[in-house]
Design a protein around this motif. Structure first.
Motif, mmCIF file in Angstrom:
data_model
loop_
_atom_site.group_PDB
_atom_site.id
_atom_site.type_symbol
_atom_site.label_atom_id
_atom_site.label_comp_id
_atom_site.label_asym_id
_atom_site.label_seq_id
_atom_site.Cartn_x
_atom_site.Cartn_y
_atom_site.Cartn_z
ATOM 1 N N TYR A 1 0.838 -1.206 0.000
ATOM 2 C CA TYR A 1 0.000 0.000 0.000
ATOM 3 C C TYR A 1 0.869 1.251 0.000
ATOM 4 C CZ TYR A 1 -3.560 3.379 1.542
ATOM 5 O OH TYR A 1 -4.407 4.467 1.631
ATOM 6 N N GLU A 2 1.895 1.268 0.844
ATOM 7 C CA GLU A 2 2.759 2.442 0.935
ATOM 8 C C GLU A 2 3.518 2.668 -0.367
ATOM 9 O OE1 GLU A 2 6.221 4.348 3.855
ATOM 10 O OE2 GLU A 2 5.250 2.432 4.358
ATOM 11 N N ASN A 3 3.883 1.604 -1.043
ATOM 12 C CA ASN A 3 4.609 1.724 -2.307
ATOM 13 C C ASN A 3 3.748 2.370 -3.381
ATOM 14 O OD1 ASN A 3 6.835 1.145 -4.200
ATOM 15 N ND2 ASN A 3 5.363 -0.295 -5.088
ATOM 16 N N LYS A 4 2.472 1.965 -3.474
ATOM 17 C CA LYS A 4 1.552 2.559 -4.446
ATOM 18 C C LYS A 4 0.140 2.085 -4.138
ATOM 19 C CE LYS A 4 2.970 4.659 -7.532
ATOM 20 N NZ LYS A 4 3.140 4.412 -8.971
ATOM 21 N N HIS A 5 -0.805 3.023 -4.107
ATOM 22 C CA HIS A 5 -2.203 2.670 -3.862
ATOM 23 C C HIS A 5 -3.115 3.627 -4.616
ATOM 24 C CE1 HIS A 5 -1.287 5.720 -0.729
ATOM 25 N NE2 HIS A 5 -2.523 6.117 -0.960
ATOM 26 N N ILE A 6 -4.334 3.196 -4.887
ATOM 27 C CA ILE A 6 -5.344 4.063 -5.487
ATOM 28 C C ILE A 6 -5.664 5.168 -4.486
ATOM 29 C CG2 ILE A 6 -7.657 4.158 -6.495
ATOM 30 C CD1 ILE A 6 -7.363 1.155 -7.088
ATOM 31 N N VAL A 7 -5.798 6.395 -4.962
ATOM 32 C CA VAL A 7 -5.845 7.545 -4.055
ATOM 33 C C VAL A 7 -6.982 7.477 -3.037
ATOM 34 C CG1 VAL A 7 -4.651 9.144 -5.576
ATOM 35 C CG2 VAL A 7 -7.133 8.887 -5.771
ATOM 36 N N CYS A 8 -8.103 6.856 -3.377
ATOM 37 C CA CYS A 8 -9.224 6.838 -2.433
ATOM 38 C C CYS A 8 -9.342 5.515 -1.674
ATOM 39 C CB CYS A 8 -10.536 7.157 -3.145
ATOM 40 S SG CYS A 8 -10.883 6.161 -4.580
ATOM 41 N N ALA A 9 -8.327 4.646 -1.782
ATOM 42 C CA ALA A 9 -8.368 3.354 -1.087
ATOM 43 C C ALA A 9 -7.871 3.495 0.347
ATOM 44 C CB ALA A 9 -7.518 2.329 -1.830
ATOM 45 N N VAL A 10 -8.592 2.883 1.270
ATOM 46 C CA VAL A 10 -8.229 2.851 2.689
ATOM 47 C C VAL A 10 -7.558 1.509 2.969
ATOM 48 C CG1 VAL A 10 -9.126 2.863 5.052
ATOM 49 C CG2 VAL A 10 -10.129 4.377 3.317
ATOM 50 N N SER A 11 -6.419 1.547 3.628
ATOM 51 C CA SER A 11 -5.664 0.319 3.895
ATOM 52 C C SER A 11 -6.277 -0.465 5.049
ATOM 53 C CB SER A 11 -4.211 0.655 4.229
ATOM 54 O OG SER A 11 -3.471 -0.522 4.495
ATOM 55 N N VAL A 12 -6.541 -1.750 4.783
ATOM 56 C CA VAL A 12 -6.880 -2.716 5.834
ATOM 57 C C VAL A 12 -5.886 -3.861 5.641
ATOM 58 C CG1 VAL A 12 -9.291 -2.080 6.186
ATOM 59 C CG2 VAL A 12 -8.723 -3.638 4.339
ATOM 60 N N PRO A 13 -4.651 -3.673 6.063
ATOM 61 C CA PRO A 13 -3.530 -4.501 5.611
ATOM 62 C C PRO A 13 -3.611 -5.952 6.054
ATOM 63 C CG PRO A 13 -2.860 -3.117 7.440
ATOM 64 C CD PRO A 13 -4.237 -2.655 7.045
ATOM 65 N N SER A 14 -2.939 -6.785 5.293
ATOM 66 C CA SER A 14 -2.931 -8.219 5.587
ATOM 67 C C SER A 14 -2.301 -8.508 6.940
ATOM 68 C CB SER A 14 -2.183 -8.967 4.480
ATOM 69 O OG SER A 14 -0.870 -8.458 4.319
ATOM 70 N N CYS B 1 -3.053 6.910 -8.769
ATOM 71 C CA CYS B 1 -2.393 6.152 -7.715
ATOM 72 C C CYS B 1 -1.354 7.040 -7.033
ATOM 73 C CB CYS B 1 -1.729 4.893 -8.276
ATOM 74 S SG CYS B 1 -2.901 3.687 -8.957
ATOM 75 N N ALA B 2 -1.125 6.786 -5.759
ATOM 76 C CA ALA B 2 -0.221 7.625 -4.966
ATOM 77 C C ALA B 2 0.682 6.752 -4.119
ATOM 78 C CB ALA B 2 -1.039 8.564 -4.079
ATOM 79 N N ARG B 3 1.749 7.356 -3.608
ATOM 80 C CA ARG B 3 2.665 6.683 -2.692
ATOM 81 C C ARG B 3 2.435 7.193 -1.274
ATOM 82 N NH1 ARG B 3 6.512 3.909 -5.520
ATOM 83 N NH2 ARG B 3 6.843 4.539 -7.689
ATOM 84 N N GLY B 4 2.851 6.370 -0.313
ATOM 85 C CA GLY B 4 2.748 6.786 1.075
ATOM 86 C C GLY B 4 1.773 5.941 1.859
ATOM 87 N N ALA B 5 1.883 6.031 3.180
ATOM 88 C CA ALA B 5 1.050 5.213 4.055
ATOM 89 C C ALA B 5 -0.288 5.865 4.374
ATOM 90 C CB ALA B 5 1.802 4.933 5.365
ATOM 91 N N ASP B 6 -0.451 7.143 4.023
ATOM 92 C CA ASP B 6 -1.659 7.875 4.409
ATOM 93 C C ASP B 6 -2.681 7.911 3.282
ATOM 94 O OD1 ASP B 6 -0.513 8.481 6.879
ATOM 95 O OD2 ASP B 6 0.467 10.269 6.066
ATOM 96 N N TRP B 7 -3.948 7.994 3.680
ATOM 97 C CA TRP B 7 -5.054 8.204 2.734
ATOM 98 C C TRP B 7 -5.039 9.663 2.313
ATOM 99 C CZ3 TRP B 7 -9.653 11.101 2.636
ATOM 100 C CH2 TRP B 7 -10.643 10.662 1.753
ATOM 101 N N ASN B 8 -4.981 9.921 0.999
ATOM 102 C CA ASN B 8 -4.795 11.299 0.552
ATOM 103 C C ASN B 8 -5.734 11.718 -0.569
ATOM 104 O OD1 ASN B 8 -3.631 9.633 -1.364
ATOM 105 N ND2 ASN B 8 -1.517 10.248 -0.896
ATOM 106 N N ALA B 9 -6.915 11.137 -0.606
ATOM 107 C CA ALA B 9 -7.862 11.468 -1.673
ATOM 108 C C ALA B 9 -8.283 12.930 -1.623
ATOM 109 C CB ALA B 9 -9.089 10.559 -1.589
ATOM 110 N N SER B 10 -8.493 13.476 -0.429
ATOM 111 C CA SER B 10 -8.953 14.863 -0.315
ATOM 112 C C SER B 10 -7.955 15.820 -0.938
ATOM 113 C CB SER B 10 -9.188 15.221 1.155
ATOM 114 O OG SER B 10 -10.233 14.451 1.699
#
Length: 371
Positions: A71-84, A175-184
């Motif tokens: 997720y931190e490497n790359k995630h869809i901007v509006c996705a919330v992480s519920v990690p494995s 898609c964005a990098r980082g551990a935080d949700w950043n859609a806003s």
């Protein structure tokens, strides 16, 4: 039919999950109730195009079940992480959903999207089972959880499973990098996104709420733009003239982007419609040949859909009716067929453009250092 489809999908994926999980994880998965109503909501795979056109800029509910590192490497901007790394812990999962709901809220009128990769596919199916249990038989929880589960029970109708790698390959700009949700932050910067008619060659269709600002154009990698315009736009390096809202709809041209400026009125009949459609087909063919990306924004989304249909007719040799059905299949919501320039489309000859008649092409000044 939905009952049978969902039951077969759940059973097949459960076998896959059981074959790839540890003994303890498999036992946890087995404890999910088997008597939950299987038709409470539909579960199915979704394409990147379908998810993009939900539309993604409305920030649909989206959970990413991959590892925290992925997720931190790359995630869809509006996705919330519920990690494995959370394991198969249903209360922890629901708490993560609740935490996000309390801060940002969930737009549950849209389909629920679960993002996964090859390693986390079993977890995605487990998450669907948890949602199914929560929706079917909400337990007595705290006020916040009880309210959220009630909303899920009332509004959740569809869960879409999406492979992250497929979406990233198709829409890397979202898609964005980082551990935080950043859609806003992302959508505050670029604004509303256009819908996507075709992922390859990439053709976007914009409504009136889409502002053709430089941040948006650069983010999407747009190289060609078709807009309604008037003679002042050609002189002033702007676009958007000739519309209903006058100067308020004009935007400055972006350097290095090619523009097709169409001086055509926003009404059902015009002697120039045929020429505009033919010009749009030729312009978009050039865009495709250069491996570019195009935006169509002509008098709103439904009017602009006429030009998208014209391109589909040219690129695929389709009739107007078949092109309209292909456009609908892209999942673009809110299109009004009565606003398409239908008569002009029906008079358009399917197949590649053979001429470029009576259209204005304008090229914004090139970026310094480019040809």
């Amino acid at each position: 039919r939905h009952h049978l489809h969902t039951q077969v999908l759940h059973s097949a994926l459960f076998v896959v999950a059981m074959s790839t999980l540890s003994v303890s994880e498999a036992l946890a998965l087995e404890t999910l109730p088997r008597d939950c109503p299987q038709d409470k909501f539909l579960v199915r795979e979704a394409s990147p195009l379908e998810v993009f056109n939900i539309p993604i800029f409305e920030v649909p509910p989206m959970l990413d079940v991959r590892s925290a590192a992925e997720y931190e490497n790359k995630h869809i901007v509006c996705a919330v992480s519920v990690p494995s790394e959370d394991g198969l812990d249903a209360p922890r999962l629901l708490q993560r959903i609740l935490d996000h709901d309390e801060v940002m809220g969930w737009c549950l009128q849209f389909p629920f999207v679960v993002v996964y990769d090859a390693a986390s596919r079993p977890r995605a199916e487990w998450l669907v089972g948890v949602l199914r249990e929560a929706v079917a038989a909400p337990r007595e929880e705290g006020d916040g959880t009880r309210t959220l589960l009630k909303r899920l029970s009332n509004q959740l109708r569809q869960v879409l499973l999406l492979r992250h790698d497929d979406f990233e390959a198709t829409f890397p700009a979202c898609c964005a990098r980082g551990a935080d949700w950043n859609a806003s932050d992302f959508f505050d910067r670029v604004g509303a996104l256009p819908r996507c008619v075709l992922p390859w060659p990439r053709v976007f269709l914009a409504g009136r709420q889409v502002r053709l600002a430089e941040d948006l154009i650069r983010t999407l990698g747009v190289t060609h733009i078709i807009v309604n315009a008037d003679s002042f736009d050609v002189m002033d390096n702007t676009s958007g003239g000739g519309g209903r809202n006058g100067l308020s709809d004009r935007s400055s041209d972006v350097e290095g982007v090619r523009y097709l400026k169409c001086d055509v009125p926003d009404r059902d009949a015009s002697p120039d419609l045929q020429a505009v459609l033919e010009g749009a087909v030729a312009f978009l063919e050039d865009c495709a040949a250069q491996n570019g990306a195009a935006v169509i924004r002509v008098h709103g989304q439904s009017r602009g859909a006429s030009l998208a249909c014209a391109f589909l007719m040219g690129a695929r040799g389709l009739s107007a009716e078949a092109a309209w059905e292909d456009l609908r299949a892209a999942g673009i919501q809110g299109l009004d067929r009565s606003l398409l320039w239908w008569d002009a489309l029906c008079n358009l000859t399917p197949g590649p453009s053979s001429s470029r008649k009576r259209f204005l092409e304008d090229v914004a000044p090139p970026i310094e250092g480019t040809a």
